[in-house]
Scaffold this motif. Structure first.
Motif, PDB file in Angstrom:
ATOM      1  N   GLN A 177       0.750  -1.161  -0.092  1.00 34.78           N
ATOM      2  CA  GLN A 177      -0.007   0.010  -0.119  1.00 34.78           C
ATOM      3  C   GLN A 177       0.894   1.204   0.131  1.00 34.78           C
ATOM      4  O   GLN A 177       2.010   1.174   0.094  1.00 34.78           O
ATOM      5  CB  GLN A 177      -0.919   0.260   1.075  1.00 34.78           C
ATOM      6  N   LEU A 192      -0.534   5.090   4.424  1.00 32.52           N
ATOM      7  CA  LEU A 192      -1.673   6.080   3.941  1.00 32.52           C
ATOM      8  C   LEU A 192      -2.720   5.515   3.398  1.00 32.52           C
ATOM      9  O   LEU A 192      -3.893   6.166   3.562  1.00 32.52           O
ATOM     10  CB  LEU A 192      -0.704   7.164   2.924  1.00 32.52           C
ATOM     11  N   SER A 193      -2.628   4.526   2.583  1.00 35.86           N
ATOM     12  CA  SER A 193      -3.832   3.838   2.186  1.00 35.86           C
ATOM     13  C   SER A 193      -4.189   2.559   2.669  1.00 35.86           C
ATOM     14  O   SER A 193      -3.412   2.070   3.514  1.00 35.86           O
ATOM     15  CB  SER A 193      -3.500   3.588   0.630  1.00 35.86           C
ATOM     16  N   THR A 198      -9.101   0.574  -1.258  1.00 37.48           N
ATOM     17  CA  THR A 198      -8.530   0.211  -2.574  1.00 37.48           C
ATOM     18  C   THR A 198      -7.553  -0.981  -2.482  1.00 37.48           C
ATOM     19  O   THR A 198      -6.658  -0.766  -1.962  1.00 37.48           O
ATOM     20  CB  THR A 198      -7.877   1.285  -3.349  1.00 37.48           C
ATOM     21  N   VAL A 201      -2.878  -0.395  -5.504  1.00 37.78           N
ATOM     22  CA  VAL A 201      -2.115   0.991  -5.427  1.00 37.78           C
ATOM     23  C   VAL A 201      -1.339   1.185  -6.605  1.00 37.78           C
ATOM     24  O   VAL A 201      -0.369   0.305  -6.932  1.00 37.78           O
ATOM     25  CB  VAL A 201      -1.420   1.448  -4.196  1.00 37.78           C
ATOM     26  N   ARG A 212      -0.312  16.570  -0.151  1.00 39.92           N
ATOM     27  CA  ARG A 212      -1.373  15.305  -0.589  1.00 39.92           C
ATOM     28  C   ARG A 212      -0.638  14.346  -1.522  1.00 39.92           C
ATOM     29  O   ARG A 212       0.441  14.752  -2.276  1.00 39.92           O
ATOM     30  CB  ARG A 212      -2.737  15.661  -1.151  1.00 39.92           C
ATOM     31  N   TYR A 235      -7.270   8.341  -6.506  1.00 39.81           N
ATOM     32  CA  TYR A 235      -7.731   8.492  -5.165  1.00 39.81           C
ATOM     33  C   TYR A 235      -6.846   9.650  -4.642  1.00 39.81           C
ATOM     34  O   TYR A 235      -5.484   9.967  -5.251  1.00 39.81           O
ATOM     35  CB  TYR A 235      -7.402   7.119  -4.247  1.00 39.81           C
ATOM     36  N   SER A 236      -7.107   9.919  -3.117  1.00 32.10           N
ATOM     37  CA  SER A 236      -6.169  11.341  -2.584  1.00 32.10           C
ATOM     38  C   SER A 236      -6.044  10.909  -1.424  1.00 32.10           C
ATOM     39  O   SER A 236      -7.032  10.492  -0.545  1.00 32.10           O
ATOM     40  CB  SER A 236      -6.645  12.611  -2.904  1.00 32.10           C
ATOM     41  N   VAL A 237      -5.017  11.247  -0.543  1.00 30.57           N
ATOM     42  CA  VAL A 237      -4.765  11.090   0.818  1.00 30.57           C
ATOM     43  C   VAL A 237      -3.862  12.289   1.331  1.00 30.57           C
ATOM     44  O   VAL A 237      -2.906  12.623   0.577  1.00 30.57           O
ATOM     45  CB  VAL A 237      -4.390   9.766   1.099  1.00 30.57           C
ATOM     46  N   VAL A 245      -8.750   8.258   3.144  1.00 30.55           N
ATOM     47  CA  VAL A 245      -8.427   8.277   1.699  1.00 30.55           C
ATOM     48  C   VAL A 245      -9.583   8.815   1.096  1.00 30.55           C
ATOM     49  O   VAL A 245     -10.892   8.028   1.611  1.00 30.55           O
ATOM     50  CB  VAL A 245      -7.976   6.825   1.352  1.00 30.55           C
ATOM     51  N   GLU A 247     -11.836   8.722  -2.700  1.00 25.14           N
ATOM     52  CA  GLU A 247     -12.107   8.209  -3.939  1.00 25.14           C
ATOM     53  C   GLU A 247     -12.571   9.431  -4.690  1.00 25.14           C
ATOM     54  O   GLU A 247     -13.540   9.962  -4.723  1.00 25.14           O
ATOM     55  CB  GLU A 247     -13.200   7.125  -3.914  1.00 25.14           C
TER      56      GLU A 247
END
Length: 522
Positions: A177, A192-193, A198, A201, A212, A235-237, A245, A247
């Protein structure tokens, strides 16, 4: 520019210095099979000199990994089997020609190698991947550039990709991840994910403000042909782990068992991402923090797929090529989707539009490929506001002529000058397929002129870099000996007489409401 090259030798990776005073390059100029790093003054006042440490016979810099310059350009970093034959380690040498090297990487097992590396933007540390403890198990390490302390391992899992944040404080990397860790290893890595959001990755990018990570993700689903297929989304985090996270683009399932990695770009202000789904050829825009819903950007009045896209220099506009079986055209649309797309070119019924580049001066440069190949390809530019018709920059096509190198179609074909006033491009003028370098004003006010010197039979120009703050460039070519790539320098633009711009011509938007265009479904 480089010193004479021995038979069988060549110049490979190269880079113009930030101040434009010299060129750094690597290759086999002296001994075939021994890759070394050199520099040479751009004005030719001195001969080339070796920078990398002296190597024993059969050793040298790793040919498939380019060297890197420190941010101050006072040191060169490279991979080489300098100390142990066939063991690639990370070294640093001054750029003063003293050739005294410093090893930056730590101990390796007998079969170990340093795979790749990246410096922090402030130049204080270097992050690298190496199979230091088990063969082909590449872990992430960090070392101080001044070797004041030993390297530290940053994470126990194998790392597949990594990037350093703009402020040099953290490393973001992809293992199973997405993770983030302090660049000096002073604290454990932060996940982070997670697989609950998801399963997969893929490629990721750090927003320019360093706040981010935006990444491709998705899930696996059964497919009757390939058994398992991948649905891909965006995706973004936040990098500090302060939020979940998000979507941004819902994963898109492939049809006909064709699932390709997606493409995405982030605007300079870090607020928006543009996502090109290669599964269904659609283009989407999304807020990187999820503050607004995602939007489809290629919302044209006919079914279409997007072939390629670029952002304007300020990130406010997206330029893209879209069409269907009836042809393709170039469009622009606000990055937030607040207006419908506007056509910048007529609909070209045959061939493709390719090699999009957007200049800081507000022009879009593209190559028209009438027959889906470089033969008879032409170079055009058009204003981003669409108020004038496209202008052809290259000479009218002749038999066998075209833009780019017909034997290396994946490489770049054109470059926009730093002042955004000129386009330098590769072209072959006839059936001989000798690829030369040409220059044209980006607005087409004067004809193109040849920049490179005459080539030997079979000679070609391959790549170009501009010299900062000067109308001068450096190019690589087998100009004097077919098959022997070397470096050459030339001026550009200065020989073209200055004059008034082209008189305004009626473009796609000259009639009707400003900023509008008529689009006909193919």
């Amino acid at each position: 520019m480089n010193a004479p090259v021995v038979p069988g030798g060549y110049v490979g990776f190269w880079k113009v210095s930030a101040d434009g005073s010299r060129v750094f390059y690597a290759g086999w100029p002296v001994t075939v099979g021994m890759n070394e790093v050199y520099d040479v003054p751009l004005d030719g006042s001195q001969a080339s000199r070796a920078l990398s440490a002296p190597f024993l016979p059969g050793r040298g810099c790793f040919p498939n990994a380019s060297f890197q310059l420190s941010p101050t350009e006072t040191r060169v970093l490279y991979l080489a089997d300098q100390d142990t034959d066939e063991m690639q380690e990370l070294f640093s040498v001054p750029t003063d020609g003293s050739r005294v090297s410093t090893k930056l990487s730590g101990p390796l097992i007998a079969q170990g190698d340093v795979l790749d590396f990246q410096q922090t933007p402030n130049g204080t540390r270097v992050v690298y991947r190496a199979d230091a403890t088990a063969n082909n198990l590449y872990h992430l390490f960090s070392a101080p550039a001044d070797v004041s302390t030993p390297p530290v391992q940053l994470h126990p899992q194998m790392a597949f990709e990594f990037k350093v944040t703009p402020d040099s404080s953290r490393v973001v990397f992809r293992a199973s991840q997405l993770n983030s860790v302090p660049v000096d290893g002073s604290a454990p890595a932060q996940l982070l994910s997670n697989s609950g959001v998801t399963e997969y990755v893929g490629e990721f990018a750090i927003t320019p403000d360093g706040q981010r990570a935006v990444f491709e993700g998705g899930y696996w689903y059964p497919d009757p042909v390939t058994e398992d297929e991948l649905a891909r989304g965006l995706y973004s985090v936040p990098l500090d782990g302060s939020g979940p996270v998000l979507e941004l683009i819902e994963p898109i399932e492939a049809t006909f068992s064709l699932s390709y990695p997606a493409e995405f770009l982030i605007t300079p202000d870090s607020t928006r991402a543009v996502f090109h789904s290669l599964v269904d050829g659609q283009l989407f825009g999304a807020h990187t923090a999820g503050l607004t819903p995602s939007v489809r950007l290629n919302d044209l009045p006919f079914a279409n797929t997007v072939r390629s896209f670029r952002l304007s220099s300020d990130g406010s506009q997206v330029v893209f090529v879209a069409g269907s079986g009836g042809g393709h055209a170039l469009y622009r649309v606000p990055v937030d989707g607040s207006a419908t797309p506007v056509a910048l070119t007529p609909l070209y019924p045959a061939g493709l539009l390719d090699n999009l580049e957007v200049s800081a001066s507000g022009r879009v440069v593209y190559v028209r490929l009438p027959f889906n190949s470089s033969i008879h390809a032409e170079l055009y530019s058009v204003r981003l506001d669409g108020m004038l018709a496209p202008v052809r920059l290259s000479d009218p096509p002749a038999s066998g002529s075209g833009i780019g190198n017909p034997d290396f179609t994946s490489g770049p074909r054109l470059w926009i000058s730093p002042d955004a006033g000129w386009v330098v491009y590769l072209a072959h003028q006839d059936a001989s397929r000798v690829v030369e370098l040409f220059c044209a004003p980006i607005d087409g006010r004067h004809p193109a002129q040849r920049v490179s010197a005459p080539m030997v039979a079979g000679g070609d120009v391959y790549s170009v870099q501009f010299v900062p703050s000067a109308l001068r460039l450096v190019y690589s070519a087998d100009q004097e000996t077919d098959g022997t790539n070397e470096l050459f320098t030339s001026s550009y633009g200065a020989r073209v007489p200055h004059g008034p711009p082209q008189p305004p011509t009626k473009g796609l938007q000259a009639s009707g409401n400003p900023g509008s265009a008529t689009m006909t479904a193919p």
